[in-house]
Design a protein around this motif. Structure first.
Motif, mmCIF file in Angstrom:
data_model
loop_
_atom_site.group_PDB
_atom_site.id
_atom_site.type_symbol
_atom_site.label_atom_id
_atom_site.label_comp_id
_atom_site.label_asym_id
_atom_site.label_seq_id
_atom_site.Cartn_x
_atom_site.Cartn_y
_atom_site.Cartn_z
ATOM 1 N N LYS B 262 11.274 61.521 39.647
ATOM 2 C CA LYS B 262 12.311 61.171 39.013
ATOM 3 C C LYS B 262 11.528 59.495 38.656
ATOM 4 C CE LYS B 262 15.977 60.298 37.528
ATOM 5 N NZ LYS B 262 16.000 61.210 36.118
ATOM 6 N N ALA B 263 10.474 58.931 40.109
ATOM 7 C CA ALA B 263 9.962 57.543 40.097
ATOM 8 C C ALA B 263 9.557 57.540 38.620
ATOM 9 C CB ALA B 263 10.186 56.972 41.469
ATOM 10 N N VAL B 264 8.652 58.176 38.634
ATOM 11 C CA VAL B 264 7.167 58.395 38.177
ATOM 12 C C VAL B 264 8.037 58.417 36.486
ATOM 13 C CG1 VAL B 264 5.464 60.179 37.078
ATOM 14 C CG2 VAL B 264 5.615 59.245 39.081
ATOM 15 N N GLU B 265 8.941 59.655 36.232
ATOM 16 C CA GLU B 265 9.637 59.128 35.126
ATOM 17 C C GLU B 265 9.980 57.877 34.141
ATOM 18 O OE1 GLU B 265 14.248 60.727 34.041
ATOM 19 O OE2 GLU B 265 12.269 62.408 35.161
ATOM 20 N N VAL B 305 4.873 40.981 36.164
ATOM 21 C CA VAL B 305 4.876 42.894 35.342
ATOM 22 C C VAL B 305 3.547 43.445 35.537
ATOM 23 C CG1 VAL B 305 5.047 43.139 33.567
ATOM 24 C CG2 VAL B 305 6.899 41.091 33.922
ATOM 25 N N HIS B 306 2.382 43.051 34.700
ATOM 26 C CA HIS B 306 1.495 43.787 34.967
ATOM 27 C C HIS B 306 0.692 44.556 36.051
ATOM 28 C CE1 HIS B 306 2.274 41.545 31.325
ATOM 29 N NE2 HIS B 306 1.704 42.839 30.911
ATOM 30 N N ILE B 307 0.734 43.331 37.589
ATOM 31 C CA ILE B 307 0.557 43.751 38.687
ATOM 32 C C ILE B 307 0.835 45.130 39.375
ATOM 33 C CG2 ILE B 307 -0.422 42.559 40.420
ATOM 34 C CD1 ILE B 307 -1.572 40.630 39.011
ATOM 35 N N GLU B 308 2.065 44.979 39.091
ATOM 36 C CA GLU B 308 3.331 45.510 39.375
ATOM 37 C C GLU B 308 3.108 47.477 38.636
ATOM 38 O OE1 GLU B 308 4.886 45.317 42.518
ATOM 39 O OE2 GLU B 308 4.133 43.242 42.655
ATOM 40 N N THR B 309 2.678 47.074 37.354
ATOM 41 C CA THR B 309 2.684 48.115 37.299
ATOM 42 C C THR B 309 1.117 48.585 37.052
ATOM 43 O OG1 THR B 309 3.563 46.979 34.860
ATOM 44 C CG2 THR B 309 2.478 48.842 34.106
ATOM 45 N N LEU B 310 0.711 47.930 37.407
ATOM 46 C CA LEU B 310 -0.948 48.994 37.994
ATOM 47 C C LEU B 310 -0.512 49.630 38.983
ATOM 48 C CD1 LEU B 310 -3.602 46.446 37.389
ATOM 49 C CD2 LEU B 310 -3.571 48.184 35.568
ATOM 50 N N ILE B 311 0.315 49.469 40.023
ATOM 51 C CA ILE B 311 0.433 49.650 40.976
ATOM 52 C C ILE B 311 0.885 51.336 40.921
ATOM 53 C CG2 ILE B 311 2.153 50.010 43.316
ATOM 54 C CD1 ILE B 311 1.332 46.310 43.654
ATOM 55 N N LEU B 314 -0.640 53.872 39.102
ATOM 56 C CA LEU B 314 -1.880 54.695 40.012
ATOM 57 C C LEU B 314 -0.860 55.084 40.952
ATOM 58 C CD1 LEU B 314 -4.623 54.734 39.510
ATOM 59 C CD2 LEU B 314 -4.376 52.708 41.365
ATOM 60 N N LYS B 315 -0.720 54.307 41.469
ATOM 61 C CA LYS B 315 0.494 55.967 42.451
ATOM 62 C C LYS B 315 0.823 56.615 42.306
ATOM 63 C CE LYS B 315 2.169 52.635 46.168
ATOM 64 N NZ LYS B 315 2.005 52.855 46.827
ATOM 65 N N GLY B 316 1.872 56.979 40.734
ATOM 66 C CA GLY B 316 2.464 58.249 40.212
ATOM 67 C C GLY B 316 1.381 59.226 39.938
ATOM 68 N N GLY B 321 -0.308 63.184 40.316
ATOM 69 C CA GLY B 321 -1.674 63.505 39.127
ATOM 70 C C GLY B 321 -1.692 63.008 37.808
ATOM 71 N N ASN B 322 0.226 63.366 37.241
ATOM 72 C CA ASN B 322 0.552 62.602 36.122
ATOM 73 C C ASN B 322 -0.584 61.976 34.931
ATOM 74 O OD1 ASN B 322 1.601 62.490 33.645
ATOM 75 N ND2 ASN B 322 3.937 62.883 34.396
ATOM 76 N N PRO B 323 -1.211 62.959 34.187
ATOM 77 C CA PRO B 323 -2.047 62.212 33.804
ATOM 78 C C PRO B 323 -1.825 60.754 32.711
ATOM 79 C CG PRO B 323 -1.721 64.292 32.021
ATOM 80 C CD PRO B 323 -0.941 63.973 33.305
ATOM 81 N N LYS B 324 -1.136 60.969 32.100
ATOM 82 C CA LYS B 324 0.090 59.651 31.175
ATOM 83 C C LYS B 324 0.046 58.354 32.809
ATOM 84 C CE LYS B 324 3.111 61.608 28.485
ATOM 85 N NZ LYS B 324 5.228 62.553 28.595
ATOM 86 N N CYS B 325 0.121 58.588 33.182
ATOM 87 C CA CYS B 325 0.211 57.550 34.691
ATOM 88 C C CYS B 325 -1.313 56.415 34.728
ATOM 89 C CB CYS B 325 0.279 58.192 35.786
ATOM 90 S SG CYS B 325 1.956 59.127 36.414
ATOM 91 N N LEU B 326 -2.012 57.759 34.270
ATOM 92 C CA LEU B 326 -3.769 57.404 34.954
ATOM 93 C C LEU B 326 -3.820 56.516 33.031
ATOM 94 C CD1 LEU B 326 -6.257 56.970 36.364
ATOM 95 C CD2 LEU B 326 -7.171 59.522 35.053
ATOM 96 N N GLU B 327 -4.124 57.174 32.462
ATOM 97 C CA GLU B 327 -3.613 56.305 30.761
ATOM 98 C C GLU B 327 -2.953 55.289 31.068
ATOM 99 O OE1 GLU B 327 -2.255 58.932 27.646
ATOM 100 O OE2 GLU B 327 -3.128 60.809 28.713
ATOM 101 N N TRP B 328 -2.112 54.933 31.036
ATOM 102 C CA TRP B 328 -1.478 53.840 31.410
ATOM 103 C C TRP B 328 -2.070 53.007 32.223
ATOM 104 C CZ3 TRP B 328 1.332 51.050 27.692
ATOM 105 C CH2 TRP B 328 2.475 51.765 27.431
ATOM 106 N N PHE B 329 -2.255 52.958 33.181
ATOM 107 C CA PHE B 329 -3.405 52.566 34.244
ATOM 108 C C PHE B 329 -3.749 52.020 34.008
ATOM 109 C CE2 PHE B 329 -6.787 51.691 37.309
ATOM 110 C CZ PHE B 329 -6.115 51.080 38.257
#
Lengths: 393, 393
Positions: B262-265, B305-311, B314-316, B321-329
């Protein structure tokens, strides 16, 4: 050579053909009374909350136009309906003026802000002059008494400063009282008026204006000393410049050319200091020691700063003939009409980024209403007309 | 393919070779105790006031580094001296934490802000874990009780909302309590911890996250309804994204993959919504109905905002393993290192304009201290290291 006649026509037409009709048509809430001020680029309403600063200012503006431009019934009706809404819903029954109401008039935000009171004073004062209504006069006079009684602690119980700690006094209240006193002059006892004006002038010229830096500071220590803190370093050139035309008005009223000279000197120092050499326009906030500010909007260009500067420069030129005032009027005029005026819809933008690009497309909001644009256009029009008449002699 | 090993080294080196030494060397006030946080680009002090948010956060950060990176005495000493200053001057004797002190520790601003309390909790909690000091533990636990007792009216007497009017509840407090609870987990009774966590999760996921818009809102009516007002329309994508990694941590802790999913979504929805397609970066404030905001800094790009998004990204990726998380990281990593990192001096810029240009050259101020940059570098380093180890298997 400056064509005062054409300029007078430009300001007059912008005021009477575009800006005043905009507020008359778009802002009045014919269902619940009062005014919408959250108006998008084309005048459509995007929020219905009613902020007392802006309710009071719009009552004042329409009463002023009625008193000083033309006895138009629709202007008076507009002012009266706003005043009736304010009278009924704007305060707690003891003339403690809320900060915000919802559309229907239910209070949302407590009376923490003294400027809600000052704008109620000029609203009911100007409308009392328009109507002769004794109740409006009483509201203005009593509210003014409350303002004066709260000069030492305007935030009352919402003051977050620890008592006895580094408490600062701020420029905003004495500055605006210079204007309020003249606005409601016919309602005040002459002695009381004179005393109030003297105090305000002293605060602005002898206290907050600092000869060692040649500028007005926004806050000082309780003994009038400069303080090296975020608040104590804060400069707001537009605010200082606005105060100078209040002082020029007082100088004219009191027949004191020394006040006018001093105000012109300050206004020129402020506009030179505040002007952005790179992108043009006047900065919103600055730091007197050049340190970083925490107001993230510090480098933006705001409508009221520029419009107040137009008034001060033109008034300085009109009253002293100082050519620097005219030069600055023309420079700020060019910037203002190029960047704030909207070629497609009436009323002006309020918020530009440092580059002078539109940051927010709104024509009104929580802080921008029917006030600085029409007041500035009105003042400039009248001064330009007078300058044009002089030329023709 | 992503080189996790090189990235881990990049984040580790930035943290340990540049950012941590910067705060250790430049921020400690060896004369009066506590920390300077108003540090200019090169680390020079431009203001000496001490803001409790940032004092508490720096204590926490150095205690955390001591607990989780290495038992370096200078890190512990730095945390302890800040905590002793806070213990002596930061509150009124009843653990009501002021908002600001002057350099010597005299209180300047009253305890109106509940987040001064939450950061005191994590400061003394993390330092109690580092030292075993019972007094620190007591301060953390008692302050946490006060926070929980004030959840319904966190602003206390400084609340400007008229009682009984449209009063809103806000996302910030339940959101931060998700994190605080885990930070001081060893100090809490298991039942109490569980109950607190359940309440926070419910508030974030079932109340402030709105499935009909797929986003987290900053404020809701008392019955959880969407409100069409400035406050009720406000979105803060960085804030929502920060909360998602708190929830992922809780999901891991409680062994609940559903929470993590849910949090990743939510985090992906927020970053997609908040990303500025024109200039890159994530907007600070947005309006859920696309109306104009009154926060004039709405379009700026802020470091946290940007640093929290990196966390979160990457955590997601690490947990799902959701590849969208890595793309956005990777996209946010590129933006962040290009725009916020300073090639000439340690620590990062905090405030960029919409275009990504430096708005303020400061490295610390009233709101930016030793917190988001080192916390983010630390978290990302550890996750990247783990991802790199996985690859090698």
């Amino acid at each position: 050579m400056t064509n005062f006649k054409a300029l007078a026509e430009q300001y007059k037409s912008e005021l009477l053909d575009k800006v005043v009709p905009f507020w008359l048509d778009k802002s009045q809430d014919h269902e619940f009374g009062g005014y919408f001020t959250c108006l998008d680029r084309d005048g459509s309403v995007y929020d219905t909350d009613k902020f007392i600063w802006l309710q009071g200012r719009e009552v004042w503006m329409f009463a002023k136009l009625y008193n000083e431009v033309e006895h138009k019934q629709e202007w008076l009706d507009c002012a009266v309906q706003g005043a009736e809404f304010l009278k009924k819903y704007g305060h707690d029954g003891q003339l403690n003026w809320y900060f915000a109401l919802d559309r229907e008039g239910q209070p949302l935000v407590e009376p923490y802000n003294i400027f809600s009171y000052t704008f109620a004073v000029i609203a009911f004062g100007q409308l009392a002059i328009a109507t002769g209504n004794k109740e409006y006069e009483e509201i203005a006079r009593k509210t003014f008494d409350i303002v004066l009684s709260r000069v030492d602690n305007p935030k009352a119980r919402w003051n977050k400063a620890v008592p006895g700690s580094r408490s600062l006094k701020t420029f905003d209240l004495p500055m605006i009282l210079c204007n309020v006193a003249l606005e409601i002059e016919p309602l005040l006892e002459p002695d009381f008026l004179r005393q109030t004006i003297d105090t305000c002038l002293h605060e602005v010229l002898d206290v907050f204006y600092r000869p060692e830096i040649g500028l007005v500071v926004e806050a000082l220590g309780k003994d009038g000393e400069l303080v090296d803190s975020f608040d104590g370093r804060k400069l707001n050139p537009g605010h200082a410049i606005e105060s100078t035309w209040f002082i020029m008005d007082l100088g004219k009223r009191l027949n004191r050319p020394d006040l006018i000279e001093k105000a012109v000197e300050i206004s020129l120092a402020e506009v030179e200091y505040g002007w952005d050499e790179q992108y043009g326009g006047i900065f919103y906030f600055m730091d007197r020691l050049g340190k970083p500010r925490h107001e993230l909007e510090f480098d933006q260009k705001l409508w009221w700063v520029h419009i107040e500067t137009l008034i001060s420069m033109l008034k300085g030129y009109q009253l002293t003939g100082n050519p620097k005032c005219l030069e600055w009027f023309e420079r700020v005029h060019d910037y203002t009409w190029k960047h704030f005026a909207d070629p497609d819809y009436p009323e002006w933008y309020g918020y530009l980024n440092r580059r002078g690009e539109v940051l927010l497309p709104l024509k009104g909001g929580k802080w921008k209403g029917c006030f600085h644009v029409p007041r500035g256009l009105f003042n400039c029009w009248k001064m330009l007309e007078e300058l044009s008449r002089r030329e023709q002699k």
